[in-house]
Design an enzyme around this catalytic site. Sequence first.
Site, PDB file in Angstrom:
ATOM      1  CB  CYS A   8      20.541 -51.112  45.771  1.00  0.00           C
ATOM      2  SG  CYS A   8      21.886 -51.394  44.614  1.00  0.00           S
ATOM      3  NE  ARG A  14      22.458 -49.311  48.686  1.00  0.00           N
ATOM      4  CZ  ARG A  14      21.401 -48.517  48.660  1.00  0.00           C
ATOM      5  NH1 ARG A  14      20.677 -48.388  49.758  1.00  0.00           N
ATOM      6  NH2 ARG A  14      21.067 -47.869  47.572  1.00  0.00           N
ATOM      7  CG  ASP A 117      23.875 -45.648  48.432  1.00  0.00           C
ATOM      8  OD1 ASP A 117      24.931 -46.289  48.205  1.00  0.00           O
ATOM      9  OD2 ASP A 117      23.168 -45.170  47.546  1.00  0.00           O
TER      10      ASP A 117
HETATM   11  P1  4NP Z   1      24.029 -48.660  45.331  1.00  0.00           P
HETATM   12  O1  4NP Z   1      24.908 -47.317  45.501  1.00  0.00           O
HETATM   13  O2  4NP Z   1      22.603 -48.210  45.156  1.00  0.00           O
HETATM   14  O3  4NP Z   1      24.244 -49.394  46.607  1.00  0.00           O
HETATM   15  O4  4NP Z   1      24.590 -49.340  44.109  1.00  0.00           O
HETATM   16  C1  4NP Z   1      24.871 -46.261  44.585  1.00  0.00           C
HETATM   17  C2  4NP Z   1      25.768 -46.219  43.533  1.00  0.00           C
HETATM   18  C3  4NP Z   1      25.742 -45.152  42.656  1.00  0.00           C
HETATM   19  C4  4NP Z   1      24.837 -44.131  42.841  1.00  0.00           C
HETATM   20  C5  4NP Z   1      23.949 -44.171  43.873  1.00  0.00           C
HETATM   21  C6  4NP Z   1      23.960 -45.247  44.742  1.00  0.00           C
HETATM   22  N1  4NP Z   1      24.838 -42.992  41.957  1.00  0.00           N
HETATM   23  O5  4NP Z   1      24.072 -42.058  42.197  1.00  0.00           O
HETATM   24  O6  4NP Z   1      25.600 -42.981  40.986  1.00  0.00           O
END
Ligand code: 4NP
Length: 144
Positions: A8, A14, A117
């Site tokens: 991800c 995720r 997300d």
């Molecule tokens: P993930 O969610 O891709 O599902 O782990 C996110 C966690 C942090 C960030 C973006 C997506 N961020 O920009 O810090």
Amino acid sequence: MKSIMFVCLGNICRSPIAEGCAKKLAQENSLDIKIASSGTGSWHIGEQPCVNSIKVCKFHNVDITNLRASQITKRDLLEYDLLVALDDNNLNHLKNLGATNIVKLGDYGYNSEDVPDPYFFNGFEGFEKVFTMIDECVHNLFEY
Ligand code: 4NP
């Protein structure tokens, strides 16, 4: 199929859920598969999964507290038989890195939808929906 990496953006919401669900499934079925996850971004390297991902997993008897975030490397592309992207941005990022052994998790039961997300959701409810989607698709992927 001997190794799978779920990918991800941040590797704190995720893909750790997907890694946890897949490891549980592999364990329950005595499957000898290497399972991991990573993010395309570097912001959270070394961090535990986010509080709500840990919470929703715990609620479903999946323990992800020992996972730590990492960023995908070119070496991972060679090391893993299959890369599983959680959304189209992740998929395109992997293609741009030169990966060919990629699928999208939503192809397995959710009409190729992105797994949304939940990092930007307010509250916990969205994490339940995301968990359900990930768990169902992981089961279908393993079945496939
Ligand atoms: P993930 O969610 O891709 O599902 O782990 C996110 C966690 C942090 C960030 C973006 C997506 N961020 O920009 O810090």
